[in-house]
Design a protein around this motif. Structure first.
Motif, PDB file in Angstrom:
ATOM      1  N   TYR A 118       0.826  -1.310  -0.013  1.00 24.76           N
ATOM      2  CA  TYR A 118      -0.054  -0.055  -0.097  1.00 24.76           C
ATOM      3  C   TYR A 118       0.754   1.271  -0.026  1.00 24.76           C
ATOM      4  O   TYR A 118       1.920   1.409   0.558  1.00 24.76           O
ATOM      5  CB  TYR A 118      -0.886   0.186   1.272  1.00 24.76           C
ATOM      6  N   PHE A 119       0.385   2.117  -0.776  1.00 23.92           N
ATOM      7  CA  PHE A 119       0.864   3.828  -0.533  1.00 23.92           C
ATOM      8  C   PHE A 119       0.176   4.205   0.588  1.00 23.92           C
ATOM      9  O   PHE A 119      -0.115   3.727   1.571  1.00 23.92           O
ATOM     10  CB  PHE A 119       0.906   4.369  -1.875  1.00 23.92           C
ATOM     11  N   ASN A 120      -0.026   5.542   0.542  1.00 27.35           N
ATOM     12  CA  ASN A 120      -0.718   6.054   1.614  1.00 27.35           C
ATOM     13  C   ASN A 120      -2.037   5.799   1.779  1.00 27.35           C
ATOM     14  O   ASN A 120      -2.785   6.391   0.731  1.00 27.35           O
ATOM     15  CB  ASN A 120      -0.337   7.537   1.755  1.00 27.35           C
ATOM     16  N   VAL A 121      -2.707   5.276   2.733  1.00 28.34           N
ATOM     17  CA  VAL A 121      -4.160   5.080   2.722  1.00 28.34           C
ATOM     18  C   VAL A 121      -4.841   6.337   3.417  1.00 28.34           C
ATOM     19  O   VAL A 121      -4.425   6.634   4.412  1.00 28.34           O
ATOM     20  CB  VAL A 121      -4.391   3.710   3.508  1.00 28.34           C
ATOM     21  N   ALA A 122      -6.100   6.724   3.034  1.00 26.72           N
ATOM     22  CA  ALA A 122      -6.744   7.745   3.594  1.00 26.72           C
ATOM     23  C   ALA A 122      -8.363   7.395   3.223  1.00 26.72           C
ATOM     24  O   ALA A 122      -8.774   6.635   2.610  1.00 26.72           O
ATOM     25  CB  ALA A 122      -6.286   9.019   3.126  1.00 26.72           C
ATOM     26  N   GLY A 123      -8.922   8.210   3.768  1.00 30.41           N
ATOM     27  CA  GLY A 123     -10.610   8.347   3.696  1.00 30.41           C
ATOM     28  C   GLY A 123     -10.975   7.305   4.834  1.00 30.41           C
ATOM     29  O   GLY A 123     -10.470   6.365   5.603  1.00 30.41           O
ATOM     30  N   ALA A 124     -12.540   6.999   4.676  1.00 31.80           N
ATOM     31  CA  ALA A 124     -13.262   6.059   5.588  1.00 31.80           C
ATOM     32  C   ALA A 124     -14.203   5.304   4.785  1.00 31.80           C
ATOM     33  O   ALA A 124     -14.374   5.743   3.750  1.00 31.80           O
ATOM     34  CB  ALA A 124     -13.717   7.002   6.705  1.00 31.80           C
ATOM     35  N   ASP A 125     -14.803   4.217   5.522  1.00 28.30           N
ATOM     36  CA  ASP A 125     -16.082   3.628   4.705  1.00 28.30           C
ATOM     37  C   ASP A 125     -17.029   4.728   4.497  1.00 28.30           C
ATOM     38  O   ASP A 125     -17.202   5.769   4.982  1.00 28.30           O
ATOM     39  CB  ASP A 125     -16.482   2.528   5.858  1.00 28.30           C
ATOM     40  N   GLN A 126     -17.474   4.353   3.057  1.00 30.04           N
ATOM     41  CA  GLN A 126     -18.573   5.493   2.675  1.00 30.04           C
ATOM     42  C   GLN A 126     -19.621   5.631   3.620  1.00 30.04           C
ATOM     43  O   GLN A 126     -20.353   6.711   3.400  1.00 30.04           O
ATOM     44  CB  GLN A 126     -19.028   5.051   1.225  1.00 30.04           C
ATOM     45  N   ASN A 127     -20.089   4.651   4.309  1.00 25.05           N
ATOM     46  CA  ASN A 127     -21.322   4.797   5.161  1.00 25.05           C
ATOM     47  C   ASN A 127     -20.888   5.000   6.700  1.00 25.05           C
ATOM     48  O   ASN A 127     -21.543   5.118   7.612  1.00 25.05           O
ATOM     49  CB  ASN A 127     -22.316   3.652   5.136  1.00 25.05           C
ATOM     50  N   LEU A 128     -19.599   5.615   6.726  1.00 21.28           N
ATOM     51  CA  LEU A 128     -18.870   5.776   7.876  1.00 21.28           C
ATOM     52  C   LEU A 128     -19.193   4.772   8.920  1.00 21.28           C
ATOM     53  O   LEU A 128     -19.267   5.120  10.151  1.00 21.28           O
ATOM     54  CB  LEU A 128     -19.292   7.479   8.444  1.00 21.28           C
ATOM     55  N   ARG A 129     -19.053   3.619   8.803  1.00 14.57           N
ATOM     56  CA  ARG A 129     -19.178   2.428   9.483  1.00 14.57           C
ATOM     57  C   ARG A 129     -17.854   2.111  10.183  1.00 14.57           C
ATOM     58  O   ARG A 129     -17.700   1.530  11.305  1.00 14.57           O
ATOM     59  CB  ARG A 129     -19.612   1.354   9.013  1.00 14.57           C
ATOM     60  N   CYS A 130     -16.943   2.535   9.523  1.00 12.40           N
ATOM     61  CA  CYS A 130     -15.258   2.170  10.061  1.00 12.40           C
ATOM     62  C   CYS A 130     -14.392   3.184   9.439  1.00 12.40           C
ATOM     63  O   CYS A 130     -14.652   3.597   8.608  1.00 12.40           O
ATOM     64  CB  CYS A 130     -14.910   0.687   9.867  1.00 12.40           C
ATOM     65  N   GLY A 131     -13.454   3.513  10.175  1.00 18.31           N
ATOM     66  CA  GLY A 131     -12.275   4.229   9.671  1.00 18.31           C
ATOM     67  C   GLY A 131     -11.148   4.075  10.690  1.00 18.31           C
ATOM     68  O   GLY A 131     -10.952   3.375  11.612  1.00 18.31           O
ATOM     69  N   PHE A 132     -10.224   5.315  10.688  1.00 20.44           N
ATOM     70  CA  PHE A 132      -8.849   5.314  11.319  1.00 20.44           C
ATOM     71  C   PHE A 132      -9.257   5.695  12.924  1.00 20.44           C
ATOM     72  O   PHE A 132     -10.254   6.377  13.183  1.00 20.44           O
ATOM     73  CB  PHE A 132      -8.045   6.357  10.661  1.00 20.44           C
TER      74      PHE A 132
END
Ligand SMILES: NC(=O)c1ccc[n+]([C@@H]2O[C@H](COP(=O)([O-])OP(=O)(O)OC[C@H]3O[C@@H](n4cnc5c(N)ncnc54)[C@H](O)[C@@H]3O)[C@@H](O)[C@H]2O)c1
Length: 329
Positions: A165-179
């Motif tokens: 992976y290069f740099n991962v960003a953003g979150a699940d489209q329905n905001l169910r999970c993320g960083f």
């Protein structure tokens, strides 16, 4: 298909698990919650709070559930910390990972996707392809590379794709999970902190030989990365392969360009100052994703920078206690 996902309470592992569940697959998650979040674990998955190094418990899971594919995300990922505590990274990322993979192979679970990092390439002044020389600059990518080498040694026994992976960003489209907004240090997280918590951003180095003097990264949205995992798993399930694939879009943004986009979207002032360069920082990290696109027929869907920034801000805002309910569209 039935997947075993290590690190499925973490940022990327949870988003990939959610994506697999959305595609009607079954997901078993193994995570010790050392950096992961319980609230990230998809409701429809089965969760085991286990250290990947605990062979006895992992064997039990393999015996109980007939696992088709393993995705191994569990690791420590803080590059800066790895410089201070190299043994911690060697132990968890390499030794524990090795113990886990050897257990998979012993139990006949030989379809594997492994999360590696583009940082294994070190400093290259061009878009990197998988054939480029590897020169990790700190213990974190070195520990990830050691585990790649373990898989190399066992490649005849497994069907496997190593994703860098290069740099991962953003979150699940329905905001169910993320960083995890409370742990870690990276530009996107720190910019979210600047917007919501008014924390000052320190930019490490502004005199590199780049367009504006700051470092450049290829950012990939976590939803696109999730689809890559799904497609890669279909490939390893259908035939015996052994590939290493770069996961990025093929173009990069400088620190100042990202900062400008955060400012534009949030309409907030971002307080920052230039700090010293860090020895282990890569100057330019951009992927050549041709092999990935060709082999798994992947087409990015979330590559606009504004989408990536909005998605990160929306997740941070949702997770932040003093939520002010602003949603960026
Ligand atoms: N985030 C990025 O930009 C990025 C870039 C390149 C590679 N990667 C790789 O992707 C993977 C996932 O990264 P992430 O950003 O989701 O990190 P993360 O810290 O959010 O997730 C890692 C998860 O692994 C779990 N874990 C760690 N050690 C464990 C152990 N011994 N046993 C059980 N669970 C354990 C943690 O609790 C956490 O939930 C890592 O392997 C990392 O090296 C991430």
């Amino acid at each position: 298909m039935r997947y075993l996902v290590t690190g499925g309470a973490g940022y990327i592992g949870s988003c990939v698990s959610q994506h697999l569940i959305d595609k009607k697959h079954e997901v078993i998650i193994v995570d010790n919650l050392s950096t992961g979040l319980k609230k990230n674990i998809p409701r429809k998955s089965q969760f085991y709070k286990i250290n990947i190094q605990d062979k006895k418990k992992i064997r039990k899971i393999f015996k109980k559930h007939k696992i088709d594919i393993v995705m191994h995300f569990a690791a420590f990922i803080d590059n800066e910390e790895s410089v201070l505590k190299p043994k911690k990274y060697f132990k968890n990322n390499y030794l524990n990972g090795k113990s886990f993979f050897s257990c998979c192979i012993e139990q006949g679970v030989n379809k594997i996707i492994y999360s590696s990092t583009a940082a294994v390439y070190g400093n290259k002044n061009k878009r990197v392809s998988e054939k480029d020389k590897l020169s990790p600059m700190s213990p974190y990518p070195l520990s990830k590379l050691f585990l790649e080498k373990y898989l190399d040694k066992n490649k005849r026994k497994i069907s496997c794709i190593i994703l860098r992976y290069f740099n991962v960003a953003g979150a699940d489209q329905n905001l169910r999970c993320g960083f995890n907004i409370n742990k870690g240090y990276n530009l996107i997280l720190n910019l979210c902190r600047s917007v919501y918590q008014k924390k000052k951003l320190i930019i490490n180095g502004n005199n590199y030989k780049t367009k504006d003097g700051t470092t450049i990264r290829d950012y990939i949205h976590v939803n696109d990365l999730a689809e890559i995992h799904y497609k890669a798993s279909k490939l390893i399930n259908n035939k015996k392969v052994y590939y290493k694939l770069n996961c990025g879009y093929g173009f990069g943004f400088s620190v100042l360009e990202i900062l400008k986009e955060f400012k534009k979207i949030s309409k907030k002032k971002i307080n920052f100052e230039f700090g010293k360069r860090r020895k282990f920082d890569i100057i330019i990290s951009i992927s050549n994703p041709s092999k990935l696109k060709k082999l798994i027929n992947w087409k990015p869907k979330h590559q606009s920078l504004s989408h990536l920034v909005k998605s990160s801000l929306n997740w941070f805002n949702k997770s932040y206690k003093k939520n002010n309910n602003k949603v960026y569209k």
